[in-house]
Design an enzyme around this catalytic site. Structure first.
Site, PDB file in Angstrom:
ATOM      1  N   ASP A 126      36.688  42.521  40.746  1.00 14.87           N
ATOM      2  CA  ASP A 126      36.005  41.556  39.791  1.00 14.87           C
ATOM      3  C   ASP A 126      34.505  41.963  39.586  1.00 14.87           C
ATOM      4  O   ASP A 126      34.053  42.062  38.653  1.00 14.87           O
ATOM      5  CB  ASP A 126      36.423  40.103  39.956  1.00 14.87           C
ATOM      6  CG  ASP A 126      37.757  39.926  39.691  1.00 14.87           C
ATOM      7  OD1 ASP A 126      38.209  40.674  38.518  1.00 14.87           O
ATOM      8  OD2 ASP A 126      38.324  39.162  40.176  1.00 14.87           O
ATOM      9  N   LYS A 179      44.487  34.024  43.638  1.00 13.65           N
ATOM     10  CA  LYS A 179      43.519  35.102  44.246  1.00 13.65           C
ATOM     11  C   LYS A 179      42.971  34.695  45.733  1.00 13.65           C
ATOM     12  O   LYS A 179      42.466  35.409  46.488  1.00 13.65           O
ATOM     13  CB  LYS A 179      42.275  35.172  43.133  1.00 13.65           C
ATOM     14  CG  LYS A 179      42.403  35.948  42.035  1.00 13.65           C
ATOM     15  CD  LYS A 179      40.958  36.046  41.316  1.00 13.65           C
ATOM     16  CE  LYS A 179      41.513  36.772  39.878  1.00 13.65           C
ATOM     17  NZ  LYS A 179      40.103  37.120  39.238  1.00 13.65           N
TER      18      LYS A 179
END
Ligand code: ATR
Length: 273
Positions: A106, A70
């Protein structure tokens, strides 16, 4: 599975490992329910620049990014949107005619899951943990206008760094008894399978909170959530965050509303609920 032919759009997730990812189940079910000629696959990737080249060369339409890529992928894409830049992590790639845009859903997952049970504006929040997931959650909370944020982490230096980036107070995990907050969010991995008897906060402190969220989703009912329920708190499960970050991805990729009940059902079936 949808009928696959020469027009099928390819989507996927890159991570290492990815064998336990629930995203293929959720997204393939969503594609099927909305009649898309599309398929979503899991790719176990160790050569990240090679994988990004593959996304471009093969015209993969959209990609989820998970641990451990990420952060590193931020430097490999054509554009990083301001939210992902601020979080310092990308969990979603959108391929617009070969131009790869990195974003982050997220934080949306966490905010949406919380908003099902509570207003966030003006609230005081205690966040346990200061890793990558915490960073996304904390940035989302700040954008929602919370009145106060306290970040407590085992490694206090990490809490301090994140707190300074989002205007929060900070402490070690042992420094939270005097913190005034109505919402508690666990972003640490404490309580995750196989350590299901662990809890990141002393249960005696739980009655002080109105809402308790755990981002751990294996098990779905962590010890923290069970104890919080007993203490009279409203609880938010980690699978809700997982669901809504996927919902946001589907909507970014397709420009259409996601079939949320179908995606939730796919998630529940994959974790055996
Ligand atoms: P993620 O991207 O999932 O947030 P991470 O960046 O590795 O993963 O962060 C994991 C978080 O869980 C950190 O806050 C970590 O605390 P440290 O910064 O002190 O490592 C926390 N964590 C993991 N195991 C823990 C444990 N046994 N007790 C307390 N905190 C723990």
């Amino acid at each position: 599975m949808n009928y696959l032919d020469a027009h099928t759009d390819l989507y996927g997730i890159i991570g290492h490992p990815v064998g336990h990812s629930l995203s293929p189940a959720i997204h393939n079910m969503a594609f099927r329910a909305t009649g898309k000629n599309a398929v979503y696959l899991a790719f176990d990737v160790t050569d990240l620049p090679g994988a990004v080249g593959g996304i471009r060369a093969l015209g993969i339409k959209g990609v989820s990014v998970t641990i451990p890529h990420k952060e590193a992928i931020v430097d490999l894409l054509d554009e990083i949107d301001p939210v992902a830049r601020r979080i310092g992590a990308v969990n979603t790639i959108i391929n617009r005619a070969g131009h790869l845009i990195g974003t982050n859903t997220d934080w949306m997952g966490a905010v949406h899951a919380l908003k099902e049970v509570t207003e966030l504006k003006g609230k005081r929040v205690l966040v346990l943990g200061a890793g990558g997931a915490s960073r996304a959650v904390c940035m989302g909370l700040m954008d929602m206008g919370v009145a106060g944020l306290h970040i407590a982490n085992r490694t206090t230096e990490r809490a301090k760094v994140l707190a300074e980036a989002c205007n929060a107070s900070w402490s070690g995990l042992d420094g939270i008894s005097g913190v005034k907050a109505s919402i508690l969010i666990n972003t640490t991995s404490v309580g995750m399978t196989p350590n299901v008897n662990e809890i990141p906060i002393s249960p005696e402190l739980l009655p002080y909170f109105q809402v308790v969220m755990d981002i751990v989703y294996s098990p779905t009912d962590t010890r923290l959530l069970r104890e919080a329920s007993v203490a009279g708190c409203r609880t938010v499960k980690g699978i809700k965050m997982l669901l809504y970050q996927g919902v946001a991805q589907f909507e970014l990729w397709t420009g259409e509303n996601a079939p949320i009940p179908v995606m939730e059902q796919a998630l529940r079936e994959s974790i055996g609920m």
